[in-house]
Enzyme design. Structure first.
Site, PDB file in Angstrom:
ATOM      1  N   HIS A  25      35.052  -4.698  35.230  1.00 53.20           N
ATOM      2  CA  HIS A  25      35.089  -6.147  34.995  1.00 53.20           C
ATOM      3  C   HIS A  25      33.995  -6.595  34.025  1.00 53.20           C
ATOM      4  CE1 HIS A  25      38.134  -6.574  38.061  1.00 53.20           C
ATOM      5  NE2 HIS A  25      37.390  -5.847  38.879  1.00 53.20           N
ATOM      6  N   GLU A  41      10.894  -0.352  37.960  1.00 53.79           N
ATOM      7  CA  GLU A  41       9.528  -0.718  38.378  1.00 53.79           C
ATOM      8  C   GLU A  41       8.463   0.186  37.777  1.00 53.79           C
ATOM      9  OE1 GLU A  41       8.801  -2.376  42.676  1.00 53.79           O
ATOM     10  OE2 GLU A  41       9.929  -0.525  42.814  1.00 53.79           O
ATOM     11  N   CYS A  94      -3.949 -10.555  44.969  1.00 52.32           N
ATOM     12  CA  CYS A  94      -5.402 -10.446  45.126  1.00 52.32           C
ATOM     13  C   CYS A  94      -5.774  -9.703  46.402  1.00 52.32           C
ATOM     14  CB  CYS A  94      -6.017 -11.828  45.169  1.00 52.32           C
ATOM     15  SG  CYS A  94      -5.513 -12.852  43.789  1.00 52.32           S
ATOM     16  N   LYS A 100      13.782   1.335  41.546  1.00 53.64           N
ATOM     17  CA  LYS A 100      12.690   2.311  41.456  1.00 53.64           C
ATOM     18  C   LYS A 100      12.433   2.670  39.997  1.00 53.64           C
ATOM     19  CE  LYS A 100      11.208   1.843  44.464  1.00 53.64           C
ATOM     20  NZ  LYS A 100      11.665   1.011  45.497  1.00 53.64           N
ATOM     21  N   ASN A 109      -7.286 -15.929  47.822  1.00 57.37           N
ATOM     22  CA  ASN A 109      -5.951 -15.419  47.525  1.00 57.37           C
ATOM     23  C   ASN A 109      -4.966 -16.554  47.762  1.00 57.37           C
ATOM     24  OD1 ASN A 109      -3.623 -13.976  47.236  1.00 57.37           O
ATOM     25  ND2 ASN A 109      -3.945 -12.634  49.006  1.00 57.37           N
ATOM     26  N   GLY A 110      -4.227 -16.943  46.741  1.00 53.51           N
ATOM     27  CA  GLY A 110      -3.278 -18.048  46.899  1.00 53.51           C
ATOM     28  C   GLY A 110      -3.360 -18.955  45.687  1.00 53.51           C
ATOM     29  N   TRP A 119      -5.387 -10.956  40.748  1.00 53.08           N
ATOM     30  CA  TRP A 119      -4.112 -10.878  40.023  1.00 53.08           C
ATOM     31  C   TRP A 119      -3.918 -12.273  39.444  1.00 53.08           C
ATOM     32  CZ3 TRP A 119       1.034 -12.788  40.583  1.00 53.08           C
ATOM     33  CH2 TRP A 119       2.024 -12.011  39.972  1.00 53.08           C
ATOM     34  N   LYS A 175       1.690  -5.119  45.364  1.00 54.75           N
ATOM     35  CA  LYS A 175       2.270  -4.507  46.560  1.00 54.75           C
ATOM     36  C   LYS A 175       2.729  -5.562  47.546  1.00 54.75           C
ATOM     37  CE  LYS A 175       3.421  -1.116  49.190  1.00 54.75           C
ATOM     38  NZ  LYS A 175       4.679  -0.454  48.809  1.00 54.75           N
ATOM     39  N   GLU A 187      18.800   0.235  44.783  1.00 55.16           N
ATOM     40  CA  GLU A 187      17.443   0.700  45.061  1.00 55.16           C
ATOM     41  C   GLU A 187      17.017   1.765  44.040  1.00 55.16           C
ATOM     42  OE1 GLU A 187      15.084  -0.389  46.578  1.00 55.16           O
ATOM     43  OE2 GLU A 187      13.714   1.267  46.892  1.00 55.16           O
ATOM     44  N   ARG A 234      -2.534  -2.934  45.399  1.00 53.25           N
ATOM     45  CA  ARG A 234      -1.936  -4.271  45.429  1.00 53.25           C
ATOM     46  C   ARG A 234      -1.687  -4.814  44.020  1.00 53.25           C
ATOM     47  NH1 ARG A 234      -2.492  -7.483  50.169  1.00 53.25           N
ATOM     48  NH2 ARG A 234      -2.783  -9.319  48.869  1.00 53.25           N
TER      49      ARG A 234
HETATM   50  C1  AGP Z   1       9.563  -2.330  46.073  1.00 54.32           C
HETATM   51  O1  AGP Z   1       9.494  -1.155  45.361  1.00 54.32           O
HETATM   52  C2  AGP Z   1       9.009  -3.497  45.421  1.00 54.32           C
HETATM   53  N1  AGP Z   1       7.702  -3.308  44.935  1.00 54.32           N
HETATM   54  C3  AGP Z   1       9.325  -4.866  45.978  1.00 54.32           C
HETATM   55  O2  AGP Z   1      10.636  -5.119  45.607  1.00 54.32           O
HETATM   56  C4  AGP Z   1       9.175  -5.113  47.491  1.00 54.32           C
HETATM   57  O3  AGP Z   1      10.133  -4.369  48.187  1.00 54.32           O
HETATM   58  C5  AGP Z   1       9.341  -6.615  47.788  1.00 54.32           C
HETATM   59  O4  AGP Z   1       8.330  -7.322  47.126  1.00 54.32           O
HETATM   60  C6  AGP Z   1       9.307  -6.923  49.268  1.00 54.32           C
HETATM   61  O5  AGP Z   1       8.091  -6.573  49.852  1.00 54.32           O
HETATM   62  P1  AGP Z   1       7.905  -6.538  51.412  1.00 54.32           P
HETATM   63  O6  AGP Z   1       8.756  -5.443  51.953  1.00 54.32           O
HETATM   64  O7  AGP Z   1       6.449  -6.296  51.609  1.00 54.32           O
HETATM   65  O8  AGP Z   1       8.330  -7.870  51.950  1.00 54.32           O
END
Ligand code: AGP
Length: 614
Positions: free
Chosen positions: A510, A494, A2, A491, A100-101, A74, A609, A487, A27
């Site tokens: 394995h 996501e 949020c 990417k 938010n929460g 959200w 985000k 990583e 976000r």
């Molecule tokens: C990254 O592409 C992601 N959206 C996600 O994994 C992110 O890195 C993770 O939520 C950690 O976020 P932060 O770095 O704000 O703690």
């Protein structure tokens, strides 16, 4: 998660709030709304869907007022719908809230209020908060006291911002626990409130950050921060260095692409001021507060983080173990905090987080602190909770990252971890001057090498066409580039929603090798690093099973063009820094595949985000 924006001043609140919410779109959200006090009563506009929907509601049915609050939601409790969108108003219509929460005990609170005859108009947990505040107002308390008393009932972690027609000259905000950051922006005869800096950055750079268990009252010209017991606190005003332009998309189609291209600058900024290339080749990280005797005492370092930040931590493990010879473990933050981990005063727990507000990471930090560890953080958002909680910190200097898929906030901490490794090695006396100079001088090359990777964007785009319709993809890497595989796969999954899995390449035989056929492309990360020869044999095993191989390879490699189907070329890079260059073509590959599939690159479905809930 949020997003919250609030305004009090002489201008039209709804315009400022809508614009601020637009800056928080990254976000992730599924409904949006705002409330202003207009002619003494609360006017709300809200609906499910994107902000364009809220904008058309405001166009057809405008609101005008000088104080207001807005929200992008959200969904956690209740479907995304107009009824569940924030702001939520109390039964009397006197109090309105954005939140938010998660109110963890909301069912019992709702039952309590329902038994008093209060009818609920949404399925949200948030509505109980506003009804409680109103109940206390009705029984004679002022708005601050009514809010304070309400907070006592709430379990969980929250960022709360509210208004009342009874006291229309103020906004009240509170922060409980580690979810829901609240930042107050101080302008000229106007004040702003937001969950995140970019929402209000175009108006002011003077920011006050609420700590957990603090609340604030904000009027047009002033603010006051309190403890939850009502004790006034003198809060520091931070000047945020980010410029508003860097939070704009500019000429790029997506923030993600802009941020990939910004890595030359963000890495230059990350190095800038921290490295003395002459005068002894020193690393200077003053905010880490690292005394040489403490550096010598460290027995163990635990890196804790989530997602991309955890992948940076995996590279950090190899850097710190190799350069500074300190044992390092990498612990996923959501696991660390609930495992009763073994931590003592000679352990450093290093949290990495671009947002500095990730609930799991903050929870892990709190656990480590309670157990007596020294806490460090590597954080992008200046003044964020992870920075404030730590005994020492390193700012990433990546600038605002808006795309949900983290890119420049991955390469910046790689550089920070490298500098940290060299600093620790120096202070512990495990490297001599010559080695230190070599390591430090390698940093000088990096911005230019990133630039060279970016120059090949068209090659990557061409390769992306071959893979736009795939359903699965495997990423393999070893050693310092094993995290690059993780990583790269993250990417891709996501933003394109393609199933992508990463493995340490040696593990392939394995189990995962069973998956390989012509429908399972395999991305291999094979720069000229110490694991190069081992990687070659893994590629042969893949090819022998009909797999299509995409290799990230070093310029001039003469072997890989004979065995791989496609090559993503990277310039020769000192191996300890190679993850900084090998990830760039993989960021671009994921980006172009997602674009070709028509995906919403900057705001992928289901993702946020800043993950401020557990
Ligand atoms: C990254 O592409 C992601 N959206 C996600 O994994 C992110 O890195 C993770 O939520 C950690 O976020 P932060 O770095 O704000 O703690």
């Amino acid at each position: 998660m949020c997003g919250i924006v609030g305004y009090i001043g002489a201008r039209d609140a709804s315009e400022i709030i809508l614009e601020g919410l637009r800056r928080l779109e990254y976000r992730g959200y599924d409904s949006a709304g705002l409330a202003v006090i207009q002619d003494g009563s609360v006017e709300i506009r809200r609906d499910a869907g994107k902000l364009s929907r809220l904008a058309s509601l405001l166009e057809s049915d405008p609101v005008y007022g000088h104080v207001g609050i807005g929200h992008t939601r959200w969904a956690t409790h209740g479907e995304p719908s107009a009824r569940n969108a924030h702001p939520h108003i109390s039964a009397t219509g006197n109090v309105v809230i954005v939140h938010n929460g998660i109110v963890e005990n909301f069912l019992s609170l709702r039952d309590e209020l329902a038994s008093e005859g209060i009818e609920f108009r949404s399925d949200t947990d948030t509505e109980v908060i506003v009804q409680f505040v109103d109940r206390y107002l009705e029984s004679g308390h002022d708005l601050i006291e009514a809010t304070r008393l309400t907070l006592d009932h709430l379990e969980g972690a929250h960022g709360i911002v509210l208004l009342s027609t009874r006291e229309p000259d103020k906004i009240v905000a509170a922060r409980l626990g580690n979810a829901g950051g609240v930042v107050i922006g101080k302008g000229q005869d106007e004040m702003f409130i937001a969950s995140d800096i970019p929402a209000i950055l175009e108006h002011t750079r003077d920011m006050i950050f609420l700590e957990p268990s603090q609340m604030a009252v904000v009027t047009q010209n002033d603010f006051q921060v309190f403890t939850l017991e009502g004790e006034p606190i003198s809060a520091e005003i931070h000047t945020v260095a980010w410029d508003p332009v860097s939070a704009e998309k500019g000429e790029y189609k997506h923030f993600m692409l802009k941020e990939i291209f910004e890595q030359v600058r963000s890495v230059t900024n990350t190095i800038g001021g921290r490295v003395e290339f002459d005068n002894g080749s020193n690393i200077i990280l003053p905010q880490l507060n690292l005394a040489p005797d403490f550096a010598q005492r460290i027995k163990r370092l635990i890196i804790t983080a989530c997602g991309t930040a955890a992948h940076a931590g995996m590279v950090g493990k190899i850097l710190i173990e190799h350069i500074a010879r300190i044992p390092v473990e990498v612990d996923i933050a959501s696991e660390f905090r609930y495992r009763d981990p073994l931590v003592d005063e000679d352990t450093v727990v290093l949290a990495i987080s671009q947002s500095g507000e990730t609930a799991d990471t903050l929870g892990a930090m709190a656990e480590a602190k309670a157990k007596g560890a020294t806490l460090w953080s590597i954080v992008n958002a200046i003044g964020s909770q992870a920075m404030r909680m730590a005994d020492g910190s390193i700012g990433m200097q990546a600038g605002p990252e808006i795309g949900v898929a983290s890119t420049k906030a991955y390469t910046a901490p790689l550089i920070d971890l490298y500098m940290l490794a060299v600093l620790l090695a120096d202070q512990r006396g495990v490297i001599d001057e010559k080695r230190k100079r070599e390591l430090v001088h390698a940093l000088r090359l990096i911005p230019d090498l990133i630039g060279k990777c970016l120059d090949r964007v068209e090659q990557v785009e061409r390769i992306a066409w071959h893979f736009k319709d795939i359903s699965h993809c495997l990423y393999l890497g070893r050693g310092i580039n094993m995290p690059t595989a993780y990583e790269g796969a993250l990417k891709l999954k996501e933003i394109s929603y393609i199933h992508a899995e990463a493995y340490p390449a040696g593990e392939m035989k394995h189990g995962p090798i069973a998956l390989i056929d012509e429908d399972m492309p395999v991305v291999v990360i094979v720069p000229k690093d110490p694991w190069y020869e081992k990687m070659l044999s893994q590629i042969e095993q893949t090819k022998a099973r009909g797999g299509i191989v995409v290799a990230v390879a070093t310029d001039g490699d003469e072997i890989l063009p004979n065995i791989a189907d496609h090559i993503l070329w990277v310039p020769e890079t000192p191996w300890l820094l190679s993850p900084v260059t090998t990830i760039i073509p993989l960021q671009l590959l994921a980006y172009y595949i997602a674009v070709l599939r028509g995906a919403d690159v900057d705001q992928p479905r289901n993702l946020a985000k800043s993950v401020t809930v557990e």
